[in-house]
Design a protein around this motif. Structure first.
Motif, PDB file in Angstrom:
ATOM      1  N   GLY A  94      54.119   4.271  23.045  1.00 35.27           N
ATOM      2  CA  GLY A  94      53.148   3.810  24.038  1.00 35.27           C
ATOM      3  C   GLY A  94      52.276   2.801  23.108  1.00 35.27           C
ATOM      4  N   THR A  95      51.860   3.222  21.336  1.00 34.28           N
ATOM      5  CA  THR A  95      50.904   3.073  20.429  1.00 34.28           C
ATOM      6  C   THR A  95      50.907   1.366  20.898  1.00 34.28           C
ATOM      7  OG1 THR A  95      51.229   5.258  19.857  1.00 34.28           O
ATOM      8  CG2 THR A  95      49.576   3.645  18.838  1.00 34.28           C
ATOM      9  N   VAL A  96      49.865   0.735  20.861  1.00 38.18           N
ATOM     10  CA  VAL A  96      50.002  -0.634  20.181  1.00 38.18           C
ATOM     11  C   VAL A  96      50.045  -0.875  19.020  1.00 38.18           C
ATOM     12  CG1 VAL A  96      49.484  -2.971  20.533  1.00 38.18           C
ATOM     13  CG2 VAL A  96      49.930  -1.607  22.670  1.00 38.18           C
ATOM     14  N   LEU A  97      51.414  -1.351  18.236  1.00 33.73           N
ATOM     15  CA  LEU A  97      51.102  -1.575  16.759  1.00 33.73           C
ATOM     16  C   LEU A  97      51.084  -3.130  16.201  1.00 33.73           C
ATOM     17  CD1 LEU A  97      54.735   0.093  16.180  1.00 33.73           C
ATOM     18  CD2 LEU A  97      52.669   1.191  15.826  1.00 33.73           C
ATOM     19  N   ALA A  98      51.137  -4.294  17.428  1.00 41.01           N
ATOM     20  CA  ALA A  98      50.868  -5.955  17.044  1.00 41.01           C
ATOM     21  C   ALA A  98      50.737  -6.630  18.679  1.00 41.01           C
ATOM     22  CB  ALA A  98      51.361  -6.183  16.597  1.00 41.01           C
ATOM     23  N   PHE A 105      54.558 -13.835  18.566  1.00 37.22           N
ATOM     24  CA  PHE A 105      54.839 -13.502  17.017  1.00 37.22           C
ATOM     25  C   PHE A 105      54.012 -12.477  16.883  1.00 37.22           C
ATOM     26  CE2 PHE A 105      55.599 -18.108  17.082  1.00 37.22           C
ATOM     27  CZ  PHE A 105      56.818 -18.160  16.938  1.00 37.22           C
ATOM     28  N   LEU A 106      54.228 -11.085  16.651  1.00 40.73           N
ATOM     29  CA  LEU A 106      53.867  -9.376  16.989  1.00 40.73           C
ATOM     30  C   LEU A 106      54.063  -9.114  14.587  1.00 40.73           C
ATOM     31  CD1 LEU A 106      55.591  -8.703  20.099  1.00 40.73           C
ATOM     32  CD2 LEU A 106      53.419  -9.017  19.477  1.00 40.73           C
ATOM     33  N   ALA A 107      53.102  -8.529  14.504  1.00 40.86           N
ATOM     34  CA  ALA A 107      53.165  -8.736  13.223  1.00 40.86           C
ATOM     35  C   ALA A 107      52.018  -7.474  12.680  1.00 40.86           C
ATOM     36  CB  ALA A 107      52.121  -9.181  12.303  1.00 40.86           C
ATOM     37  N   PRO A 108      53.367  -5.982  13.144  1.00 37.00           N
ATOM     38  CA  PRO A 108      52.219  -4.654  12.819  1.00 37.00           C
ATOM     39  C   PRO A 108      51.775  -4.625  10.939  1.00 37.00           C
ATOM     40  CG  PRO A 108      54.453  -4.171  13.036  1.00 37.00           C
ATOM     41  CD  PRO A 108      54.746  -5.631  12.730  1.00 37.00           C
ATOM     42  N   ALA A 109      50.437  -3.691  10.885  1.00 41.84           N
ATOM     43  CA  ALA A 109      49.895  -3.707  10.340  1.00 41.84           C
ATOM     44  C   ALA A 109      50.927  -3.104   9.270  1.00 41.84           C
ATOM     45  CB  ALA A 109      48.999  -3.010   9.822  1.00 41.84           C
ATOM     46  N   SER A 110      51.483  -2.220   9.539  1.00 41.71           N
ATOM     47  CA  SER A 110      53.210  -1.068   8.558  1.00 41.71           C
ATOM     48  C   SER A 110      54.618  -1.717   9.037  1.00 41.71           C
ATOM     49  CB  SER A 110      52.089   0.217   8.496  1.00 41.71           C
ATOM     50  OG  SER A 110      52.755   0.816  10.155  1.00 41.71           O
ATOM     51  N   ASN A 111      54.803  -1.849   8.321  1.00 43.22           N
ATOM     52  CA  ASN A 111      56.439  -1.453   8.214  1.00 43.22           C
ATOM     53  C   ASN A 111      56.903  -0.291   8.805  1.00 43.22           C
ATOM     54  OD1 ASN A 111      56.120  -3.925   7.072  1.00 43.22           O
ATOM     55  ND2 ASN A 111      56.692  -3.237   5.746  1.00 43.22           N
ATOM     56  N   ARG A 112      57.430  -0.810  10.209  1.00 42.94           N
ATOM     57  CA  ARG A 112      57.900   0.688  11.209  1.00 42.94           C
ATOM     58  C   ARG A 112      59.794  -0.124  11.071  1.00 42.94           C
ATOM     59  NH1 ARG A 112      54.355   4.258  14.081  1.00 42.94           N
ATOM     60  NH2 ARG A 112      52.264   3.426  12.899  1.00 42.94           N
ATOM     61  N   PRO A 113      59.954   1.163  11.391  1.00 41.84           N
ATOM     62  CA  PRO A 113      61.964   0.785  11.709  1.00 41.84           C
ATOM     63  C   PRO A 113      62.292  -0.225  13.056  1.00 41.84           C
ATOM     64  CG  PRO A 113      61.928   3.364  11.496  1.00 41.84           C
ATOM     65  CD  PRO A 113      60.986   2.444  11.820  1.00 41.84           C
ATOM     66  N   ASP A 114      63.410  -1.043  13.213  1.00 36.74           N
ATOM     67  CA  ASP A 114      63.077  -1.579  14.475  1.00 36.74           C
ATOM     68  C   ASP A 114      63.761  -0.969  15.514  1.00 36.74           C
ATOM     69  OD1 ASP A 114      62.584  -3.826  12.864  1.00 36.74           O
ATOM     70  OD2 ASP A 114      64.835  -4.591  12.630  1.00 36.74           O
ATOM     71  N   THR A 115      64.297   0.448  15.622  1.00 36.88           N
ATOM     72  CA  THR A 115      65.466   1.076  16.329  1.00 36.88           C
ATOM     73  C   THR A 115      64.018   2.289  17.218  1.00 36.88           C
ATOM     74  OG1 THR A 115      64.817   2.899  15.185  1.00 36.88           O
ATOM     75  CG2 THR A 115      67.178   1.637  14.782  1.00 36.88           C
ATOM     76  N   SER A 116      62.825   2.022  16.924  1.00 32.68           N
ATOM     77  CA  SER A 116      61.911   2.396  17.468  1.00 32.68           C
ATOM     78  C   SER A 116      60.949   1.626  18.630  1.00 32.68           C
ATOM     79  CB  SER A 116      60.868   3.314  16.929  1.00 32.68           C
ATOM     80  OG  SER A 116      60.021   2.924  15.464  1.00 32.68           O
TER      81      SER A 116
END
Length: 178
Positions: free
Chosen positions: A100-104, A126-137
């Motif tokens: 539940g942590t907001v990434l973007a 348009f949601l751009a997280p600071a780090s790349n994370r796998p789409d599945t999570s």
């Protein structure tokens, strides 16, 4: 621009700055775990219903962000019967991890509208997280901040303060957690 409009805009800026300062301090994070979510899934049209709004959307991959495109619909039957106008509206999308942590986050603010026009409020986030994370999570949650009123009360106030008995505030959003 009226004094009330300037004050409202300044209040939003200061609120955003305060949240960013707390997050930047490293001792807090923005969480949306209390909000319903849907998996970020570019293969499906999805719906998420909240207390006063329903979001119909599709996840859209973009080069540098996670896109969310769709429309929000006000649930008029959840509002007082005298409401016929959306005076203020801000919609927010949150990209979050499994905890539940907001990434973007991204938000859109809309001009005042009749309640009938709020049956199809389109959005592109348009949601751009600071780090790349796998789409599945990843999953998507929504938030909103809406001030509802009646047209007759808005006309009677003529740019002044609306009578409190004709203002209905509704909001759901991510929270700062320390």
């Amino acid at each position: 621009m009226s004094v009330a409009a300037r004050f409202s805009g300044m209040r939003r800026v200061f609120s955003a700055l305060a949240i960013m300062a707390v997050l930047a301090s490293g001792c807090a994070e923005l969480t949306a775990r209390h909000l319903d979510s849907r998996n970020w899934n570019p293969a499906a049209e999805q719906t998420l219903t909240m207390r006063h709004w329903r979001f119909a959307f599709a996840s859209v991959p973009t080069r540098e962000s996670y896109g969310v495109k769709g429309a929000a619909t006000v649930l008029a039957d959840t509002l007082p019967s005298w409401v016929d106008r959306v005076q203020e509206l801000t919609l927010t999308a949150y990209l979050r991890d499994a905890a539940g942590t907001v990434l973007a986050t991204d938000h859109k603010t809309y001009l005042p509208m009749n309640l009938s026009d709020a049956a199809n409020v389109s959005f592109d986030f348009f949601l751009a997280p600071a780090s790349n994370r796998p789409d599945t999570s990843l999953s998507v949650s929504f938030g909103y901040r809406a001030v509802f009123t009646s047209s007759s009360a808005a006309r009677a106030a003529a740019g002044g303060k609306l009578p409190a008995q004709f203002v209905f505030f509704a909001g759901e959003a991510a929270l700062v957690r320390e």
